[in-house]
Scaffold this motif. Structure first.
Motif, PDB file in Angstrom:
ATOM      1  N   SER A 140      43.386  63.555  63.776  1.00  0.00           N
ATOM      2  CA  SER A 140      42.067  63.683  63.148  1.00  0.00           C
ATOM      3  C   SER A 140      41.383  62.327  63.105  1.00  0.00           C
ATOM      4  O   SER A 140      42.050  61.296  63.147  1.00  0.00           O
ATOM      5  CB  SER A 140      42.218  64.217  61.715  1.00  0.00           C
ATOM      6  OG  SER A 140      42.804  63.223  60.892  1.00  0.00           O
ATOM      7  N   VAL A 141      40.063  62.354  63.073  1.00  0.00           N
ATOM      8  CA  VAL A 141      39.319  61.109  62.847  1.00  0.00           C
ATOM      9  C   VAL A 141      38.273  61.377  61.770  1.00  0.00           C
ATOM     10  O   VAL A 141      37.645  62.425  61.759  1.00  0.00           O
ATOM     11  CB  VAL A 141      38.634  60.570  64.133  1.00  0.00           C
ATOM     12  CG1 VAL A 141      39.624  60.422  65.252  1.00  0.00           C
ATOM     13  CG2 VAL A 141      37.496  61.447  64.568  1.00  0.00           C
ATOM     14  N   THR A 142      38.137  60.429  60.865  1.00  0.00           N
ATOM     15  CA  THR A 142      37.187  60.576  59.763  1.00  0.00           C
ATOM     16  C   THR A 142      36.380  59.293  59.663  1.00  0.00           C
ATOM     17  O   THR A 142      36.962  58.210  59.584  1.00  0.00           O
ATOM     18  CB  THR A 142      37.942  60.755  58.418  1.00  0.00           C
ATOM     19  OG1 THR A 142      39.037  61.640  58.635  1.00  0.00           O
ATOM     20  CG2 THR A 142      37.036  61.294  57.342  1.00  0.00           C
ATOM     21  N   ALA A 143      35.064  59.413  59.657  1.00  0.00           N
ATOM     22  CA  ALA A 143      34.233  58.226  59.469  1.00  0.00           C
ATOM     23  C   ALA A 143      34.339  57.795  58.018  1.00  0.00           C
ATOM     24  O   ALA A 143      34.305  58.632  57.111  1.00  0.00           O
ATOM     25  CB  ALA A 143      32.794  58.541  59.836  1.00  0.00           C
ATOM     26  N   VAL A 144      34.527  56.508  57.802  1.00  0.00           N
ATOM     27  CA  VAL A 144      34.575  55.984  56.435  1.00  0.00           C
ATOM     28  C   VAL A 144      33.131  55.822  55.965  1.00  0.00           C
ATOM     29  O   VAL A 144      32.316  55.223  56.668  1.00  0.00           O
ATOM     30  CB  VAL A 144      35.309  54.627  56.407  1.00  0.00           C
ATOM     31  CG1 VAL A 144      35.262  54.014  55.017  1.00  0.00           C
ATOM     32  CG2 VAL A 144      36.747  54.792  56.877  1.00  0.00           C
ATOM     33  N   PRO A 145      32.793  56.382  54.800  1.00  0.00           N
ATOM     34  CA  PRO A 145      31.408  56.282  54.345  1.00  0.00           C
ATOM     35  C   PRO A 145      30.982  54.815  54.224  1.00  0.00           C
ATOM     36  O   PRO A 145      31.766  53.980  53.769  1.00  0.00           O
ATOM     37  CB  PRO A 145      31.401  56.972  52.986  1.00  0.00           C
ATOM     38  CG  PRO A 145      32.795  57.433  52.720  1.00  0.00           C
ATOM     39  CD  PRO A 145      33.670  57.079  53.865  1.00  0.00           C
ATOM     40  N   GLY A 155      32.963  55.047  68.963  1.00  0.00           N
ATOM     41  CA  GLY A 155      33.135  56.343  68.330  1.00  0.00           C
ATOM     42  C   GLY A 155      34.228  57.105  69.055  1.00  0.00           C
ATOM     43  O   GLY A 155      34.893  56.556  69.937  1.00  0.00           O
ATOM     44  N   PHE A 156      34.417  58.360  68.658  1.00  0.00           N
ATOM     45  CA  PHE A 156      35.458  59.172  69.291  1.00  0.00           C
ATOM     46  C   PHE A 156      34.835  60.334  70.039  1.00  0.00           C
ATOM     47  O   PHE A 156      33.800  60.862  69.641  1.00  0.00           O
ATOM     48  CB  PHE A 156      36.430  59.695  68.228  1.00  0.00           C
ATOM     49  CG  PHE A 156      37.274  58.599  67.629  1.00  0.00           C
ATOM     50  CD1 PHE A 156      38.468  58.234  68.217  1.00  0.00           C
ATOM     51  CD2 PHE A 156      36.843  57.927  66.493  1.00  0.00           C
ATOM     52  CE1 PHE A 156      39.235  57.212  67.677  1.00  0.00           C
ATOM     53  CE2 PHE A 156      37.601  56.904  65.947  1.00  0.00           C
ATOM     54  CZ  PHE A 156      38.807  56.542  66.538  1.00  0.00           C
ATOM     55  N   ARG A 214      35.810  45.027  53.603  1.00  0.00           N
ATOM     56  CA  ARG A 214      34.945  46.119  53.160  1.00  0.00           C
ATOM     57  C   ARG A 214      35.547  46.937  52.027  1.00  0.00           C
ATOM     58  O   ARG A 214      34.836  47.678  51.366  1.00  0.00           O
ATOM     59  CB  ARG A 214      34.573  47.023  54.324  1.00  0.00           C
ATOM     60  CG  ARG A 214      35.772  47.636  55.017  1.00  0.00           C
ATOM     61  CD  ARG A 214      35.360  48.401  56.248  1.00  0.00           C
ATOM     62  NE  ARG A 214      34.707  49.647  55.902  1.00  0.00           N
ATOM     63  CZ  ARG A 214      33.837  50.275  56.690  1.00  0.00           C
ATOM     64  NH1 ARG A 214      33.524  49.769  57.855  1.00  0.00           N
ATOM     65  NH2 ARG A 214      33.290  51.400  56.324  1.00  0.00           N
ATOM     66  N   SER A 222      35.756  51.299  60.272  1.00  0.00           N
ATOM     67  CA  SER A 222      34.700  52.290  60.112  1.00  0.00           C
ATOM     68  C   SER A 222      35.227  53.718  60.254  1.00  0.00           C
ATOM     69  O   SER A 222      34.527  54.665  59.919  1.00  0.00           O
ATOM     70  CB  SER A 222      33.551  52.026  61.085  1.00  0.00           C
ATOM     71  OG  SER A 222      34.028  51.929  62.390  1.00  0.00           O
ATOM     72  N   TYR A 223      36.453  53.876  60.746  1.00  0.00           N
ATOM     73  CA  TYR A 223      37.082  55.195  60.815  1.00  0.00           C
ATOM     74  C   TYR A 223      38.507  55.131  60.277  1.00  0.00           C
ATOM     75  O   TYR A 223      39.173  54.099  60.386  1.00  0.00           O
ATOM     76  CB  TYR A 223      37.184  55.687  62.270  1.00  0.00           C
ATOM     77  CG  TYR A 223      35.884  56.139  62.864  1.00  0.00           C
ATOM     78  CD1 TYR A 223      35.507  57.484  62.844  1.00  0.00           C
ATOM     79  CD2 TYR A 223      35.037  55.220  63.468  1.00  0.00           C
ATOM     80  CE1 TYR A 223      34.317  57.898  63.415  1.00  0.00           C
ATOM     81  CE2 TYR A 223      33.835  55.626  64.028  1.00  0.00           C
ATOM     82  CZ  TYR A 223      33.476  56.968  64.004  1.00  0.00           C
ATOM     83  OH  TYR A 223      32.306  57.370  64.559  1.00  0.00           O
ATOM     84  N   LEU A 224      38.965  56.275  59.761  1.00  0.00           N
ATOM     85  CA  LEU A 224      40.395  56.451  59.516  1.00  0.00           C
ATOM     86  C   LEU A 224      40.857  57.552  60.464  1.00  0.00           C
ATOM     87  O   LEU A 224      40.211  58.593  60.574  1.00  0.00           O
ATOM     88  CB  LEU A 224      40.650  56.879  58.070  1.00  0.00           C
ATOM     89  CG  LEU A 224      40.534  55.779  57.017  1.00  0.00           C
ATOM     90  CD1 LEU A 224      40.762  56.347  55.629  1.00  0.00           C
ATOM     91  CD2 LEU A 224      41.519  54.636  57.295  1.00  0.00           C
ATOM     92  N   THR A 225      41.942  57.306  61.170  1.00  0.00           N
ATOM     93  CA  THR A 225      42.462  58.342  62.051  1.00  0.00           C
ATOM     94  C   THR A 225      43.865  58.698  61.579  1.00  0.00           C
ATOM     95  O   THR A 225      44.551  57.877  60.962  1.00  0.00           O
ATOM     96  CB  THR A 225      42.546  57.862  63.509  1.00  0.00           C
ATOM     97  OG1 THR A 225      43.565  56.871  63.616  1.00  0.00           O
ATOM     98  CG2 THR A 225      41.237  57.264  63.973  1.00  0.00           C
ATOM     99  N   THR A 226      44.276  59.919  61.862  1.00  0.00           N
ATOM    100  CA  THR A 226      45.674  60.258  61.643  1.00  0.00           C
ATOM    101  C   THR A 226      46.313  60.449  62.998  1.00  0.00           C
ATOM    102  O   THR A 226      45.676  60.909  63.947  1.00  0.00           O
ATOM    103  CB  THR A 226      45.853  61.526  60.788  1.00  0.00           C
ATOM    104  OG1 THR A 226      45.181  62.604  61.430  1.00  0.00           O
ATOM    105  CG2 THR A 226      45.316  61.322  59.395  1.00  0.00           C
ATOM    106  N   PHE A 232      38.366  50.896  64.598  1.00  0.00           N
ATOM    107  CA  PHE A 232      37.023  50.339  64.816  1.00  0.00           C
ATOM    108  C   PHE A 232      36.531  49.553  63.605  1.00  0.00           C
ATOM    109  O   PHE A 232      35.561  49.946  62.947  1.00  0.00           O
ATOM    110  CB  PHE A 232      36.024  51.444  65.162  1.00  0.00           C
ATOM    111  CG  PHE A 232      36.344  52.185  66.416  1.00  0.00           C
ATOM    112  CD1 PHE A 232      37.110  51.598  67.405  1.00  0.00           C
ATOM    113  CD2 PHE A 232      35.882  53.468  66.618  1.00  0.00           C
ATOM    114  CE1 PHE A 232      37.403  52.269  68.575  1.00  0.00           C
ATOM    115  CE2 PHE A 232      36.167  54.146  67.780  1.00  0.00           C
ATOM    116  CZ  PHE A 232      36.932  53.548  68.765  1.00  0.00           C
TER     117      PHE A 232
END
Ligand SMILES: Cc1cc2nc3c(=O)[nH]c(=O)nc-3n(C[C@H](O)[C@H](O)[C@H](O)COP(=O)(O)OP(=O)(O)OC[C@H]3O[C@@H](n4cnc5c(N)ncnc54)[C@H](O)[C@@H]3O)c2cc1C
Ligand SMILES: Nc1ncnc2c1ncn2[C@@H]1O[C@H](COP(=O)(O)O)[C@@H](O)[C@H]1O
Lengths: 315, 258
Positions: free
Chosen positions: B224-229, B17-18, A271, A131-135, A128
């Protein structure tokens, strides 16, 4: 140990940066086997073997054809014949095509654009617009991964390999044949390469067709020039300098966005710059939300003055 | 000439989003993937030149109907929506299985046109996977497409070179956003599109076993999903006639310039 197949892109005499990175990465899971497509001279083979890889040179039987399909068939045959734990490919269009066809041939999961891969073959992917990092992990078959440039460092240590390159035929596939009618190399600009540049001055629609002020500041800073899709679509800049979701992802020390609004798809590509400076006449422009220094002003006044001031300081 | 365009229904860029199961959240407002509009335009022009029909094909949740309708406004003559609860969680491998089967079910297809990448999953795998399953030539990332009676020719611009590729029909072509954008639909076209209906197909229609699609039929899983600050906004300066000098001083401070 098991093998890791690596598709190494090259120009006949040297491997691309991606090739060296992938060969280094491959050693985390097994013995790298480098597949070179097309004529590869002795220097190239030595260079690749120096990464600790066994070298396989695939000789196209149909050199006018686009080779992605045949390469996928070759890799599938290598997987079927050997003890292969993973296949690594570059994130290029051709690399992605090979990965797709290989995934179907092996009925294996495929992950593209990995920006990192860990010891358990878990890949990190940016999602996205950054705006996200996924594994993400391959759960079926032999993991097939395309890896983005810079996802890992290339190990410069030279290893000695006693194994001579093996030559194999890359058979034609008439049913899916695509012919390459022409290949025209792109003209070189003399400016630093965008992907590797530490300073980028980027132009947006706000430049209204006059790139002079951006070139001036870029010259003063020894910077590469980038652009928004609006600037590129308008024909002010070549397509290969577009930054963003459908352009390049860059991470320079300094990114100066001039007359760029900061659309989410543009920000996706820049970014992770260390420092961002934005010049925009609209105080409400979203680019100011992410800029370390935001200048509300006219690019035609601010840029030339900045270029002159940089030059004056250098004296 | 029968042309199928693969169009995807994707979350709106500002709503992405997820979901809890780590799949892309598809409950939010969605749109036709902007990058697939370029594919529709290529198909529309090819039909104008050669006659025949353009069939838009989408696989997605019930709301993906909207993408199919949008495709009708952008020039498709027919729209097919493959929808089935079992499809939830499909990756590129599973999606391509369904789309390839649907292309076959549409039948007598001369050309499949797609976007280069979806704006949500964004793997860029589906076009070449569909082609591999159908054993068709594939020409990716076209900045220009010329469709002839029996062949398709594309131009691809990479960082290093410009390639011109030609393949025999039937073939699969993915179109980049360097190609011409879709024309804004006229009121007449929009009206006509509203009167058309979208054909809804299930896995049963296609004779696909639910076990080979969805999460179970996929070859990959998100762990896993992590929002990047978000980046914090810094200093804002209104140009008082000296902003260029301040900019240069700021660079010197950061040791990015003399
Ligand atoms: C699927 C998809 C993918 C996309 N991919 C990309 C991509 O890879 N890269 C990309 O860049 N875009 C991409 N876009 C397009 C993106 O959404 C924006 O349309 C684009 O980035 C806008 O470019 P811009 O900021 O130059 O133009 P605009 O948004 O028009 O902004 C111009 C800015 O210039 C300012 N300005 C005008 N005159 C002056 C002046 N004299 N001095 C100072 N400021 C001035 C204005 O205030 C305005 O903020 C994509 C869009 C989609 C849908
Ligand atoms: N669910 C889907 N339905 C229809 N077309 C799709 C779907 N997923 C992907 N595509 C097509 O494949 C292209 C590449 O998507 P992706 O492989 O997801 O990056 C898109 O631009 C679409 O043309």
């Amino acid at each position: 140990m098991s093998d890791v197949l690596v598709l190494v892109e090259h120009d006949g005499t040297s491997a691309t940066r991606s090739g060296a990175e992938l060969l280094t990465l491959a050693r985390s899971w097994g013995d790298p086997v480098a597949v070179l497509v097309g004529p590869a001279d002795g220097d190239l083979c030595d260079q690749v073997a120096g990464h600790g890889a066994r070298v396989l040179v695939a000789e196209p039987q149909d050199p006018d054809a686009l080779l992605a399909g045949p390469v996928a068939a070759l890799l599938a045959a290598l997987v079927a014949a050997g003890d292969v734990v993973a296949v690594l490919l570059p994130s290029s269009v051709d690399g992605t095509q090979v990965a797709a066809a290989l995934g179907v041939a092996l009925d294996s999961g495929v992950i593209t654009r990995a920006v990192g891969v860990d010891a358990a073959l878990v890949a990190t992917i940016s999602a996205f617009a950054g705006s996200y990092l996924t594994t993400c992990q391959v759960t079926r078959g032999i993991p097939v991964l395309t890896v983005a440039l810079g996802a890992s460092d290339a190990d410069p240590t030279i290893r000695v390999s006693a194994v001579a390159p093996i030559h194999v035929d890359l058979p034609a596939d008439p049913a899916t044949r695509v012919r390459v009618l022409s290949r025209t190399p792109r003209a070189v600009t003399g400016r630093p390469d965008l992907a590797a540049a530490s300073v980028i001055v980027a132009a947006g629609r706000g430049l209204a067709g006059d790139l002079g002020p951006v070139e001036d500041l870029a010259d003063a800073l020894g910077a590469a020039i980038g652009g928004s899709r609006a600037a590129v679509d308008a024909g002010w800049l070549p397509h290969d300098v577009q930054v963003g979701q459908t352009g390049k992802t860059v991470a320079p020390q300094l990114y100066i966005a001039a007359g760029i609004s900061g659309a989410i798809q543009h920000v996706a590509g820049m970014r992770s710059a260390r420092t961002i400076i934005a010049i925009n006449s609209d105080p409400g422009a979203p680019i100011f939300d992410i800029a370390d220094l935001g200048i509300v002003g006219d690019v035609f006044a601010v840029l030339p003055q900045a270029a002159a001031a940089v030059r004056a300081r250098a004296l | 000439m029968r042309i199928v365009v693969l169009v995807k229904y994707v979350p709106d860029a500002l709503e992405r989003g997820f979901a809890l199961d780590l799949a892309v959240d598809r409950e939010v407002e969605g749109v036709l993937c902007e990058l697939d509009e370029y594919a529709l335009e290529v198909a529309r022009r090819a039909r104008e030149q050669h006659g025949g029909e353009v069939v838009a094909l989408t696989m997605g949740p019930p709301d993906a109907d909207e993408a199919a309708r949008r495709a009708l406004q952008l020039g498709a003559d027919r729209a097919v929506h493959v929808e089935d609860p079992a499809l939830h969680g499909s990756d590129a491998l599973a999606t391509s299985r369904v789309l390839a089967a649907a292309v076959q079910a549409i039948g007598a297809v001369d050309l499949v046109v797609t976007g280069t990448s979806s704006t949500d999953a964004g793997t860029s795998l589906v076009p070449a996977m569909v082609a591999a399953r159908l054993r068709l030539p594939v020409l990716l990332s076209a900045a220009r497409v010329e469709v002839e009676e029996r062949t398709v020719r594309i131009r691809r611009d990479t960082d290093d070179e410009t390639l011109v590729l030609v393949g025999e029909l039937p073939a699969v072509v993915s179109v980049s956003d360097r190609s011409d954008p879709a024309l804004y639909p006229t009121a007449r076209v929009a009206m006509a599109a509203r009167r058309k209906s979208v054909e809804t197909w299930s896995l049963t229609t296609l004779g696909i076993d639910p076990a080979v699609v969805g999460a179970a039929g996929s070859g990959t899983a998100v762990r896993s999903v992590t929002a990047v600050p978000a980046r914090a906004a810094g200093r804002i300066l209104h140009d008082d006639g000296h902003a260029g000098e301040h900019l240069a001083a700021f660079l010197a401070e950061l040791e990015l310039a003399p």
